[in-house]
Motif scaffolding. Sequence first.
Motif, PDB file in Angstrom:
ATOM      1  N   ILE A   1      41.271  37.033  61.992  1.00  0.00           N
ATOM      2  CA  ILE A   1      40.878  38.019  63.006  1.00  0.00           C
ATOM      3  C   ILE A   1      39.935  39.044  62.393  1.00  0.00           C
ATOM      4  CG2 ILE A   1      41.723  39.812  64.566  1.00  0.00           C
ATOM      5  CD1 ILE A   1      44.354  38.229  64.731  1.00  0.00           C
ATOM      6  N   TYR A   2      40.292  39.540  61.213  1.00  0.00           N
ATOM      7  CA  TYR A   2      39.405  40.480  60.519  1.00  0.00           C
ATOM      8  C   TYR A   2      38.076  39.825  60.177  1.00  0.00           C
ATOM      9  CZ  TYR A   2      43.135  43.962  59.763  1.00  0.00           C
ATOM     10  OH  TYR A   2      44.103  44.914  59.920  1.00  0.00           O
ATOM     11  N   GLY A   3      38.119  38.554  59.780  1.00  0.00           N
ATOM     12  CA  GLY A   3      36.883  37.855  59.465  1.00  0.00           C
ATOM     13  C   GLY A   3      35.958  37.769  60.657  1.00  0.00           C
ATOM     14  N   LYS A   4      36.541  37.498  61.825  1.00  0.00           N
ATOM     15  CA  LYS A   4      35.736  37.424  63.044  1.00  0.00           C
ATOM     16  C   LYS A   4      35.205  38.796  63.423  1.00  0.00           C
ATOM     17  CE  LYS A   4      33.953  35.114  66.373  1.00  0.00           C
ATOM     18  NZ  LYS A   4      32.956  34.066  66.056  1.00  0.00           N
ATOM     19  N   LEU A   5      36.059  39.817  63.321  1.00  0.00           N
ATOM     20  CA  LEU A   5      35.622  41.177  63.639  1.00  0.00           C
ATOM     21  C   LEU A   5      34.511  41.636  62.687  1.00  0.00           C
ATOM     22  CD1 LEU A   5      39.072  42.892  64.340  1.00  0.00           C
ATOM     23  CD2 LEU A   5      37.286  42.385  66.018  1.00  0.00           C
ATOM     24  N   ALA A   6      34.592  41.198  61.426  1.00  0.00           N
ATOM     25  CA  ALA A   6      33.553  41.561  60.461  1.00  0.00           C
ATOM     26  C   ALA A   6      32.214  40.934  60.825  1.00  0.00           C
ATOM     27  CB  ALA A   6      33.971  41.130  59.053  1.00  0.00           C
TER      28      ALA A   6
ATOM     29  N   ALA B   1      46.122  44.640  54.156  1.00  0.00           N
ATOM     30  CA  ALA B   1      45.629  43.750  53.105  1.00  0.00           C
ATOM     31  C   ALA B   1      44.873  42.558  53.668  1.00  0.00           C
ATOM     32  CB  ALA B   1      46.792  43.262  52.246  1.00  0.00           C
ATOM     33  N   GLY B   2      45.192  42.174  54.920  1.00  0.00           N
ATOM     34  CA  GLY B   2      44.508  41.044  55.536  1.00  0.00           C
ATOM     35  C   GLY B   2      43.012  41.231  55.624  1.00  0.00           C
ATOM     36  N   ALA B   3      42.542  42.484  55.607  1.00  0.00           N
ATOM     37  CA  ALA B   3      41.102  42.749  55.681  1.00  0.00           C
ATOM     38  C   ALA B   3      40.462  42.873  54.313  1.00  0.00           C
ATOM     39  CB  ALA B   3      40.851  44.040  56.469  1.00  0.00           C
ATOM     40  N   MET B   4      41.248  43.197  53.291  1.00  0.00           N
ATOM     41  CA  MET B   4      40.657  43.637  52.030  1.00  0.00           C
ATOM     42  C   MET B   4      39.972  42.520  51.254  1.00  0.00           C
ATOM     43  SD  MET B   4      43.663  46.327  51.047  1.00  0.00           S
ATOM     44  CE  MET B   4      43.215  46.469  49.325  1.00  0.00           C
ATOM     45  N   GLN B   5      40.719  41.478  50.896  1.00  0.00           N
ATOM     46  CA  GLN B   5      40.115  40.460  50.041  1.00  0.00           C
ATOM     47  C   GLN B   5      39.042  39.635  50.751  1.00  0.00           C
ATOM     48  OE1 GLN B   5      42.876  37.971  47.930  1.00  0.00           O
ATOM     49  NE2 GLN B   5      41.284  36.937  46.785  1.00  0.00           N
ATOM     50  N   PRO B   6      39.294  39.090  51.959  1.00  0.00           N
ATOM     51  CA  PRO B   6      38.254  38.260  52.578  1.00  0.00           C
ATOM     52  C   PRO B   6      36.984  39.020  52.914  1.00  0.00           C
ATOM     53  CG  PRO B   6      40.069  38.626  54.104  1.00  0.00           C
ATOM     54  CD  PRO B   6      40.530  39.104  52.767  1.00  0.00           C
ATOM     55  N   VAL B   7      37.113  40.258  53.406  1.00  0.00           N
ATOM     56  CA  VAL B   7      35.915  41.021  53.758  1.00  0.00           C
ATOM     57  C   VAL B   7      35.168  41.450  52.492  1.00  0.00           C
ATOM     58  CG1 VAL B   7      35.017  43.053  54.954  1.00  0.00           C
ATOM     59  CG2 VAL B   7      36.929  41.780  55.937  1.00  0.00           C
ATOM     60  N   ALA B   8      35.909  41.819  51.452  1.00  0.00           N
ATOM     61  CA  ALA B   8      35.260  42.184  50.186  1.00  0.00           C
ATOM     62  C   ALA B   8      34.477  41.003  49.618  1.00  0.00           C
ATOM     63  CB  ALA B   8      36.304  42.663  49.179  1.00  0.00           C
ATOM     64  N   LEU B   9      35.075  39.827  49.649  1.00  0.00           N
ATOM     65  CA  LEU B   9      34.388  38.635  49.142  1.00  0.00           C
ATOM     66  C   LEU B   9      33.204  38.261  50.029  1.00  0.00           C
ATOM     67  CD1 LEU B   9      37.451  36.463  48.050  1.00  0.00           C
ATOM     68  CD2 LEU B   9      35.845  37.666  46.571  1.00  0.00           C
ATOM     69  N   THR B  10      33.329  38.524  51.330  1.00  0.00           N
ATOM     70  CA  THR B  10      32.210  38.257  52.238  1.00  0.00           C
ATOM     71  C   THR B  10      31.033  39.177  51.918  1.00  0.00           C
ATOM     72  OG1 THR B  10      33.729  37.563  53.995  1.00  0.00           O
ATOM     73  CG2 THR B  10      31.497  38.171  54.658  1.00  0.00           C
ATOM     74  N   ILE B  11      31.313  40.444  51.640  1.00  0.00           N
ATOM     75  CA  ILE B  11      30.244  41.392  51.302  1.00  0.00           C
ATOM     76  C   ILE B  11      29.540  40.957  50.015  1.00  0.00           C
ATOM     77  CG2 ILE B  11      29.733  43.776  50.637  1.00  0.00           C
ATOM     78  CD1 ILE B  11      32.099  44.626  52.420  1.00  0.00           C
ATOM     79  N   ILE B  12      30.310  40.480  49.040  1.00  0.00           N
ATOM     80  CA  ILE B  12      29.699  39.944  47.820  1.00  0.00           C
ATOM     81  C   ILE B  12      28.764  38.794  48.178  1.00  0.00           C
ATOM     82  CG2 ILE B  12      30.186  38.619  45.717  1.00  0.00           C
ATOM     83  CD1 ILE B  12      30.704  41.528  45.357  1.00  0.00           C
ATOM     84  N   GLY B  13      29.214  37.928  49.095  1.00  0.00           N
ATOM     85  CA  GLY B  13      28.373  36.819  49.538  1.00  0.00           C
ATOM     86  C   GLY B  13      27.113  37.288  50.239  1.00  0.00           C
ATOM     87  N   ASP B  14      27.186  38.442  50.910  1.00  0.00           N
ATOM     88  CA  ASP B  14      26.015  38.990  51.610  1.00  0.00           C
ATOM     89  C   ASP B  14      25.028  39.635  50.640  1.00  0.00           C
ATOM     90  OD1 ASP B  14      27.184  38.263  54.003  1.00  0.00           O
ATOM     91  OD2 ASP B  14      27.965  40.254  54.456  1.00  0.00           O
TER      92      ASP B  14
END
Length: 489
Positions: free
Chosen positions: A61-66, A109-122
């Motif tokens: 859900i956080y991934g989609k919202l991001a 925590a559900g937002a922290m690791q996946p969104v942080a790794l996504t930002i690195i990917g960006d």
Amino acid sequence: MRTTHRPLTTVALATSIFMAALEVTVVSTAMPTVVGELGGIQSYAWVFTAYMLSSTITVPIYGKLADLYGRKPILLFGIGLFLVGSIASGLSTTMNMLIAFRTLQGLGAGAMQPVALTIIGDMYTLEERAKVQGAFSAVWGVAGLIGPVTGGLIVKYLSWHWVFFINVPVGIITFALLLAFFHEQVQRKPQQLDFLGAGLLAAWVVALLVGVQGVGQNLWGLPVAAVLLVAFIMVERRAADPVIPMSIFKHPAIAISSVAGALFSAAMFGSTTYVPLYVQAVLGSTPTVAGGMITPMIVGWPIASVFAGRLLLTSGFRPLIVGGLGLTVVGTTLMALLLKPDSPLLVLQLAMALFGIGLGFASTALLIAVQTSVGWELRGVATASNMFFRTIGGVIGVGLMGGVMVSQLLKDPSIPISAANALLGPEHGHGVPPEMLKTLSGALSTGLTINFWLICAFTVAAFVSGLFFPKVSRNLSSPVAAADAAAPH
């Protein structure tokens, strides 16, 4: 439009991951003491699974919202919620309170690791990312080194409550850095979140956990979970804007990464949860020694990740994945064979180190393979879905092993549960009749030994799935790689 300060943003993302990494070793080493003080050994696994369950449900859900509203507001919200949950967990006075507030902590925590790794990917191109993601994993090594020692010292000289407060200053610094130095340009579209899909996903995870943790009881959760999974897939296929687009699993790299990630995470979370318990409750060692048993795994992981990032562009994904997962099988087999009262701890630490090194090679390659399989507009949900499967694997693994442990402890109805709680306390069952203590220790040892073989089985299954990983093109001129370089910053 203000531009992102890449170095300081990267530092903030690293501290975000640091909080999640520190949570693993500090809480694991403190939990036997927590049970000794609050009671509730039958709920031991729920302290971990409640956290992982809530974070698992919210990851996609956080991934989609991001992807819809931008990475920054979602990550800041997650960090804020995580800090509130951490403070509340530290103030808990009963096991039920702790489980409830760990759930709140997991929602953040559900937002922290996946969104942080996504930002690195960006922020970084494919060539840069292969190196950055590997070096980024060094954060886990630092947390792995200081976590067990810190947890043991906190329990010994302060109180277990402080293992949750320790993340608060780190979280505040992370929040401030992201607020000041991370900026993004997001093209918001009038899209709706798939609430029906999100609800079915949450219900599926809960039913699955209830089913596997029952171990002979509450098995009704498994058929219910199967029905809910079918319903979720059907809804997602028809949804205009699904939580997890089924189309991303048409990429073999993403499909195999999801399966392998779930399996090796079940083994990883199982080991970090139950190895410290075995060392403290069965071997009678201190929390610091117990934490030291999982330190080689957590340190070996980032060291291997650094090398994986450097080797990736020359070796490709598949050799690192298959070789890494093969090492996890060797490590967990040695652990299951050698984790006995008369075994030297140094040998066991070597087994854990092999496990961690294998995880470092495989997990880094799997994650980058997922991120290079899609463009920017789907990278958030693709990364989050991969994290989702890793976390769901951990939830199911820890839940299943918790059910095995409790079923062994409750085999003899004449022994009160309070005696089992005392066994896990810092005095290792002082005051419990010797015969009862011997019976309990034997039951706990049997249950945990079964769990170690389950951990081994999970890594074998992950290795088998890794054998099916395809040869993925790493050509930077490919459409996906070209999209990699076009992140909107």
